[in-house]
Enzyme design. Structure first.
Site, PDB file in Angstrom:
ATOM      1  N   TYR A   1     -32.021   6.166   8.461  1.00  0.00           N
ATOM      2  CA  TYR A   1     -30.638   6.344   8.906  1.00  0.00           C
ATOM      3  C   TYR A   1     -30.601   6.647  10.394  1.00  0.00           C
ATOM      4  O   TYR A   1     -29.838   6.039  11.154  1.00  0.00           O
ATOM      5  CB  TYR A   1     -29.956   7.460   8.113  1.00  0.00           C
TER       6      TYR A   1
ATOM      7  N   SER B   1     -23.318   7.323  14.627  1.00  0.00           N
ATOM      8  CA  SER B   1     -23.404   8.580  13.880  1.00  0.00           C
ATOM      9  C   SER B   1     -23.937   9.661  14.801  1.00  0.00           C
ATOM     10  O   SER B   1     -24.512   9.372  15.863  1.00  0.00           O
ATOM     11  CB  SER B   1     -24.339   8.406  12.682  1.00  0.00           C
TER      12      SER B   1
END
Length: 258
Positions: free
Chosen positions: A163, A150
């Site tokens: 995350y 990501s």
């Protein structure tokens, strides 16, 4: 490979067997369909119910689709799932660690109740699947593992320290496995999507202020579409990427250049 050998066949996955975690929803569905379009059969374990949409899209490309509802965070499930893939499809050539969750909260409220499940799904399960896949790929002397990273592998990530931590961990896992498995004919890379229009980003996209801040930071001036990740994934899984190892390919509309 010689220069004269270059051609479309280098991007073909004809006859390959792939496992895509979370492969029936969101970006995982795009990955599944991309692999099928390139010629691979796909096994998709996922906790989410399967409504047949992904199977229909795969069938349009004349490839085989197998679904297994599974909680990939349960001990032993990744290993058993890889074994099922080998049994049903006849082998395993490609692993895409796509399953992921993102829980949001401010820093003072973000506690272990949110941290633990994200570590389990986003990082631990990815490790377990990579480990089980390596046990199949090392003896055969070939394979491709693509971990989904990501932008937050490189950025801080407000409202979700877990995350950011898991996606940074994915890049580290990718490099470690690439270093060790490269000598066995296996390439391990990561694909890092930027801001894409999916169900997981719907809340952010519906917030006018948050949406504006993000779009203004992207040179492309818009959110990405899941289909715009498909070519990058096929490349990393194809013979064209046989000398690409330990790399994180960012597909973000230019977000990181600003």
């Amino acid at each position: 490979m010689e220069i004269a050998d270059f051609g479309p066949r280098l991007f073909s996955l004809e006859g390959k067997r792939a496992l895509v975690t979370g492969g029936n929803t969101g970006l995982g569905r795009a990955f599944t369909v991309a692999l099928a379009a390139a010629g691979a059969d796909v096994f998709a374990p996922s906790l989410a119910d399967d409504d047949g949409t992904t199977a229909k899209m795969v069938a349009e490309h004349g490839r085989r689709y197998e679904f297994e509802q599974a909680d990939i965070t349960e001990t032993g499930v990744p290993g058993r799932t890889v074994a099922q893939c080998v049994e049903r499809l006849g082998g395993l050539d490609i692993l895409v660690n796509s399953a992921g969750i993102c829980l949001l909260d401010d820093v003072l409220s973000f506690d272990r109740s949110k941290w633990d499940p994200m570590i389990q799904v986003n990082l631990t399960a990815a490790f377990d699947f990579a480990h089980a896949a390596a046990e199949v790929m090392v003896p055969q002397g070939s394979g491709k593992i693509v971990n989904i990273a990501s932008l937050f592998s490189f950025l801080g990530g407000q409202w979700s320290p877990a995350y950011a931590a898991t996606k940074a961990g994915i890049v580290g896992l990718t490099k470690s496995y690439a270093d060790e498995l490269g000598g066995h004919g296996i390439q391990v890379n990561a694909l890092a999507p930027g801001y894409f229009a999916t169900a997981i980003t719907e809340k952010t996209r519906s917030d006018p202020d948050a949406n504006r801040r993000i779009v203004e930071h992207i040179p492309a001036g818009r959110w990405g579409h899941p289909a715009e990740l498909m070519g990058a994934l096929v490349f990393l899984c194809s013979p064209a990427a046989d000398y690409v190892n330990g790399h994180t390919l960012t597909v973000d509309g230019g977000y990181l250049v600003r």
